[in-house]
Design an enzyme around this catalytic site. Structure first.
Site, mmCIF file in Angstrom:
data_model
loop_
_atom_site.group_PDB
_atom_site.id
_atom_site.type_symbol
_atom_site.label_atom_id
_atom_site.label_comp_id
_atom_site.label_asym_id
_atom_site.label_seq_id
_atom_site.Cartn_x
_atom_site.Cartn_y
_atom_site.Cartn_z
ATOM 1 N N GLU A 1 0.789 -1.115 -0.019
ATOM 2 C CA GLU A 1 -0.017 -0.058 0.159
ATOM 3 C C GLU A 1 0.923 1.278 -0.121
ATOM 4 O O GLU A 1 0.292 2.287 -0.302
ATOM 5 C CB GLU A 1 -0.946 -0.034 1.075
ATOM 6 N N PHE B 1 -11.869 -7.184 13.213
ATOM 7 C CA PHE B 1 -10.717 -7.695 12.411
ATOM 8 C C PHE B 1 -10.559 -6.504 11.403
ATOM 9 O O PHE B 1 -11.419 -5.850 10.635
ATOM 10 C CB PHE B 1 -11.279 -8.760 11.703
ATOM 11 N N GLN B 2 -9.446 -6.288 11.368
ATOM 12 C CA GLN B 2 -8.632 -5.283 10.375
ATOM 13 C C GLN B 2 -9.404 -3.892 10.662
ATOM 14 O O GLN B 2 -9.315 -2.936 9.700
ATOM 15 C CB GLN B 2 -8.980 -5.768 9.131
ATOM 16 N N LYS C 1 -17.884 -0.678 5.456
ATOM 17 C CA LYS C 1 -18.303 -1.694 4.353
ATOM 18 C C LYS C 1 -19.795 -1.717 4.215
ATOM 19 O O LYS C 1 -20.252 -1.658 2.929
ATOM 20 C CB LYS C 1 -17.678 -3.132 4.792
ATOM 21 N N MET D 1 24.136 9.088 3.180
ATOM 22 C CA MET D 1 24.191 10.178 4.084
ATOM 23 C C MET D 1 24.567 10.234 5.407
ATOM 24 O O MET D 1 25.140 11.008 5.831
ATOM 25 C CB MET D 1 22.719 10.999 3.883
#
Lengths: 179, 571
Positions: B49, B111-112, B161, B475
C-alpha cells in the site's frame, strides 16, 4: 449598567492569555481536531469550554483560553483557521471581553465549621446549591478572578472537592453615549 | 438511479475526471472493487500500500492533477500513512480512500479495524468518515475541492463496508455551496496596500533575490516568474521543492539554496537586502542557523497559507495569495529594483570561484555518482522526468540534473521519505506516458520499495532506475565520517547483497551493471534503447564520495563548506 472593571490576571491564569471564541461545525471529531492541533504544534490550552452555539444544532462555540507565551497568537489563529470545520475565530483580548466561569465545590461540614463555610460562601457571592448532614455544595458563577479568590478561600478547609468549568467569553459591548 | 455506495464512489471518481487509481484490495474495501471492473478508470494493482500512495504522489507531481489511491482497512490503511504524511509535508494533492469495518463494528476492535481518521488527523488537510451512502458524492467532490485548492494537500475518505453495500439515489453536487464547507474559503482577495508596500521594497532594493519555493509550482506561476525575473534581472534561487520552476539553463538561475545548495545561491541569500519569497516556507534545510540567515534582508513573503507568515522568519510584507497573482500584480505595477550591476558582478565572482565541483572518475572506476547523474541527463531526451529517493543520491540528482520545466522533478522534500523514488517514478510515468522517466535511487532506498517494479512490469510501465550503489546508507555514512570521527554505526549495506541485477531480472525487468565509465555509457545507452519493460542499472559508485557544498546542521550558511579540493585540501 457600567461595565465591570477589568480584574487583570491572577495567579492561576497565564500572564499573556488570550481568549479565542471559535465557531465550529458541530461534527464528530471536531474537538479532537482542535485538541490535536494544539498538542502537535505545542500550543498551551489553559481552559476550554464547548457548547452548541446560539441554539443552533449545526454549529458549536468553543471558547479556548490560550497561553500566548507558548506561541505567537498569529500562529495559533493561522493554524486553527486551516481546520476545515472551523468556521470563524474571534480573538478576544481579556480587556475587550466579558469572561465568566462556574465553580462548584463540595465541602465536609460539621457543627464546628458550618458557620465558617457559609460565611466564606456568602462573602464571595457563592450560593449553596446542595446540602446534606455532612456536606454542602457551593456554587459561584463569576469572573475567573472571583473564582480564583473563592478557590483560595476554600483551601483552608479539609476535604474539598472542587470543579471549575473553564471560562466562556463574549466581546465586551461598546458603550454608546446616549441610549 | 439507484446505486450501491460502492458504485456511487466509483461514479463520483469518474465525475471528478479520475483516470487512474493506485490500490490494493482487501476485506473492507471489497465491495468497491466490483464496480471497478465496469469503470473507465484504470486500476494499478500495487504490491504494497505504501507503493500506491507514493505512485499517486508521483502522478500528482508530474501532472499537477490529484493522485488517487485506494486501500483496505486496518494494516492497508496504516501502510499508506507514510505517503499521506509525505504529501502533507510537500503540499501534494492526494485522495486516499480507505475501507473501514461496518458502521456497527466501529469501536469494537473488529478484525482489520483501525481509527485511520484519528491516525491521519494531523497529516491530512482534512479527512472524512462517511456516515451514509447518500453523502458519498458530496464527500468525494469536497475531497477533490479541498485537495486541489488553496494550499493543496492529502484528503482521506474512510468508507465503512456496510455503507458501500447500501443503496442511494444518485446525485452529484453542482455548486461549491452544495459541498457544505462553511469554514473553507480558499480564495483570498489581494491586499492592495501590501502589494504597494512590496513594490516599494523592491524599488529600494540593491541586492534582491527571488527565493522560489514549491508553492510557485503549485500555483503554476512559472511563466509569470520568468516574465518578472527577466524584466527586473533579479537573481533566482529554486529550492528543492521548486526545481524546474525556472530553467536551470537561464543565466539568472543560481540553482538550489540550502544545506547542499550551490555556493552562489546560498551566499546570495545571505548577502541579500531583499528576499522575495514565493511559496517558500523558510525551511530549516534552507535557512541553516536562523539567527544568521540573510540577516540584512527585508522579506516579502508571498504564500497562499497565512500560517506560514512569521512562523519562522518575520516578514516585512506578507501577501496571502497565489504566487502567480502576486507576480502579475508586481508586473502590472512594473516593480523594479535599483541597478543590479554591482550585485550581479559579486554573484558572478562567487559562481566562478565555487561552482558545483567533483573529481572526474578514473577510467577503471569506481564511478563518481555526480558523473553518472550528468551522463544520464546528457543522454536523456528533453522533458525527461526524474524521481529520487532520499539521501545523497537525491542531492546529487537535484544538483546535477538540468531542470528546465515544471513537473520534471519528483521528490520527497519535507518528509524525507526513503523509498519514495521507485513508486513515485511509476506514478509519474502513468501520468505522463509520453515522457521518459528515470528514477535516480540509492541502494538503501531501492531496497525499501523495489517490489513495485513487479507492478511496473505487470502493468507495462517502462521506467528506468539508476541505483547509485555505494554499499552504504550514504548520507548517514557521510555524517558519521564528518561529525562522528569516522565511527560507522549500522550504515554498511554491501554492494553485492542483494544482487541487484538478478533481483531486477526476477521482477521481470532488464538488469544491468556498470563498474566503470565505459560500462556506464554502455548501460545508459542500453537502457535508453529499451522502452517496453523497466530497466534497472546497478552503478557501482565510490563509497567515500560526499555531497558538497554542505552547511552542517545548526551552523550558519556563512560557514558553508565547499568541496575540499576547492578549499585547497586533499579530498
Amino acid at each position: 449598567m457600567t461595565p465591570e472593571p477589568f480584574l487583570g490576571t491572577t495567579d492561576a491564569t497565564p500572564v499573556r492569555h488570550h481568549i479565542l471564541s471559535v465557531l465550529v461545525e458541530n461534527k464528530a471529531g471536531v474537538l479532537a481536531r482542535i485538541a490535536g492541533l494544539f498538542a502537535r504544534r505545542g500550543f498551551n490550552i489553559y481552559s476550554l469550554a464547548v457548547a452548541p452555539a446560539e441554539g443552533n444544532a449545526r454549529f458549536s462555540r468553543v471558547t479556548i483560553v490560550v497561553d500566548a507565551a507558548s506561541a505567537p497568537l498569529e500562529q495559533i489563529v493561522g493554524q486553527l483557521d486551516k481546520l476545515v470545520n472551523v468556521v470563524a475565530i474571534t480573538d478576544l483580548a481579556p480587556r475587550d471581553a466579558i469572561e465568566r466561569e462556574l465553580l462548584l465545590a463540595t465541602l465536609s461540614v460539621d457543627d464546628d465549621n458550618r458557620g465558617a463555610v457559609l460565611d466564606v460562601a456568602a462573602n464571595n457571592g457563592a450560593s449553596i446549591v446542595d446540602v446534606n448532614g455532612a456536606s454542602v455544595t457551593v456554587m459561584l458563577a463569576g469572573t475567573p478572578g472571583a473564582c480564583d479568590v473563592l478557590e483560595k478561600a476554600l483551601e483552608s478547609f479539609a476535604d474539598v472537592e472542587l470543579q471549575r468549568t473553564g471560562r466562556v467569553a463574549l466581546p465586551r459591548l461598546v458603550q454608546t453615549a446616549n441610549v | 438511479m439507484q446505486l450501491t455506495g460502492a458504485q456511487a464512489l466509483i461514479k463520483s471518481l469518474e465525475h471528478e475526471g479520475v483516470d487512474t487509481i493506485f490500490g490494493l484490495p482487501g476485506g473492507a474495501i471489497l465491495p468497491v472493487y466490483d464496480p471497478i471492473i465496469d469503470s473507465s478508470i484504470r486500476h494499478i494493482l500495487v504490491r504494497h500500500e505504501q507503493g500506491a500512495g507514493h505512485m499517486a504522489e508521483g502522478y500528482a507531481l508530474a501532472t499537477g492533477r490529484p493522485g488517487v489511491a485506494m486501500v483496505t482497512s486496518g494494516p492497508g490503511a496504516t501502510n499508506i500513512v507514510t505517503p499521506i504524511g509525505n504529501a502533507h509535508m510537500d503540499s501534494t494533492p492526494l485522495i486516499v480512500i480507505t475501507g473501514q469495518v461496518a458502521t456497527a463494528a466501529i469501536g469494537s476492535d473488529a478484525f482489520q479495524e483501525c481509527d485511520i481518521t484519528g491516525i491521519t488527523m494531523g497529516i491530512t488537510k482534512h479527512n472524512f468518515l462517511i456516515q451514509s451512502a447518500h453523502e458519498i458524492p458530496r464527500v468525494v467532490a469536497s475531497a477533490f475541492y479541498l485537495a486541489t485548492t488553496g494550499r493543496p494537500g492529502p484528503v482521506l475518505i474512510d468508507l465503512p463496508k456496510d455503507i458501500s453495500q447500501s443503496t442511494m439515489e444518485w446525485w452529484y453536487p453542482e455548486t461549491i455551496e452544495e459541498l457544505d464547507l462553511p469554514g473553507y474559503h480558499p480564495e483570498v482577495a489581494l491586499n492592495d496596500d501590501a502589494v504597494a508596500r512590496a513594490i516599494e521594497l523592491i524599488g529600494l532594493s540593491e541586492r534582491p533575490v527571488l527565493y522560489v519555493g514549491g508553492g510557485t509550482l503549485k500555483s503554476r506561476a512559472h511563466e509569470e516568474l520568468l516574465t518578472f525575473a527577466e524584466r527586473t534581472k533579479i537573481p533566482v534561487v529554486t529550492t528543492l521543492m521548486a526545481r524546474g520552476a525556472f530553467p536551470d539553463s537561464h543565466e539568472q538561475n543560481l540553482g538550489m539554496p540550502g544545506m547542499h545548495g550551490v555556493y552562489s545561491a546560498v551566499t546570495a541569500l545571505q548577502k541579500s537586502d531583499l528576499l522575495i519569497a514565493l511559496g517558500a516556507r523558510f525551511d530549516d534545510r534552507v535557512t541553516g542557523q536562523l539567527s544568521s540567515f540573510a540577516a540584512g534582508a527585508k522579506i516579502i513573503h508571498v504564500d497562499i497559507d497565512r500560517a506560514e507568515f512569521n512562523k519562522v522568519r518575520r516578514a516585512d510584507v506578507t501577501l496571502q495569495t497565489n504566487v502567480a497573482v502576486a507576480l502579475r500584480a508586481f508586473e502590472a505595477a512594473q516593480a523594479t529594483p535599483q541597478n543590479l550591476d554591482v550585485w550581479w558582478k559579486e554573484i558572478r565572482t562567487w559562481q566562478e570561484r565555487y561552482p558545483l565541483f567533483y573529481e572526474e572518475p578514473e577510467a577503471d572506476g569506481p564511478l563518481r555518482p555526480q558523473y553518472v547523474v550528468e551522463a544520464i541527463a546528457k543522454a536523456a531526451p528533453a522533458g525527461t522526468i526524474v524521481a529520487a529517493g532520499v539521501g545523497q543520491h537525491q542531492m546529487w540528482a537535484s544538483q546535477y540534473w538540468p531542470f528546465e520545466e515544471p513537473g520534471t522533478w519528483v521528490n520527497s522534500g519535507g518528509a524525507g521519505t526513503m523509498g519514495f523514488g521507485v513508486p513515485a517514478a511509476i506514478g509519474a510515468k502513468v501520468g505522463r506516458p509520453d515522457r521518459t522517466v528515470w528514477c535516480i535511487d540509492g541502494d538503501g532506498c531501492f531496497q525499501m520499495t523495489a517490489q513495485e517494479l513487479v507492478t511496473a512490469r505487470a502493468e507495462g510501465i517502462p521506467i528506468k532506475v539508476a541505483i547509485l550503489n555505494n554499499a552504504y546508507l550514504g548520507m548517514v555514512r557521510q555524517w558519521q565520517e564528518m561529525f562522528y570521527d569516522e565511527r560507522y554505526s549500522e550504515v554498511y549495506l554491501s554492494a553485492d547483497l542483494p544482487d541487484y541485477v538478478m533481483w531486477a531480472e526476477a521482477m521481470g525487468c532488464v538488469g544491468l551493471r556498470a563498474h566503470n565509465v565505459k560500462e556506464m555509457h554502455e548501460a545508459i545507452a542500453k537502457a535508453n534503447s529499451i522502452n517496453d519493460v523497466p530497466v534497472v542499472i546497478d552503478f557501482r559508485t565510490d563509497s567515500a564520495e560526499k555531497v558538497y557544498p554542505m552547511v552542517a546542521t545548526g551552523t550558519s550558511n556563512d560557514d558553508i563548506m565547499v568541496h575540499p579540493i576547492q578549499r585547497g585540501e586533499a579530498r
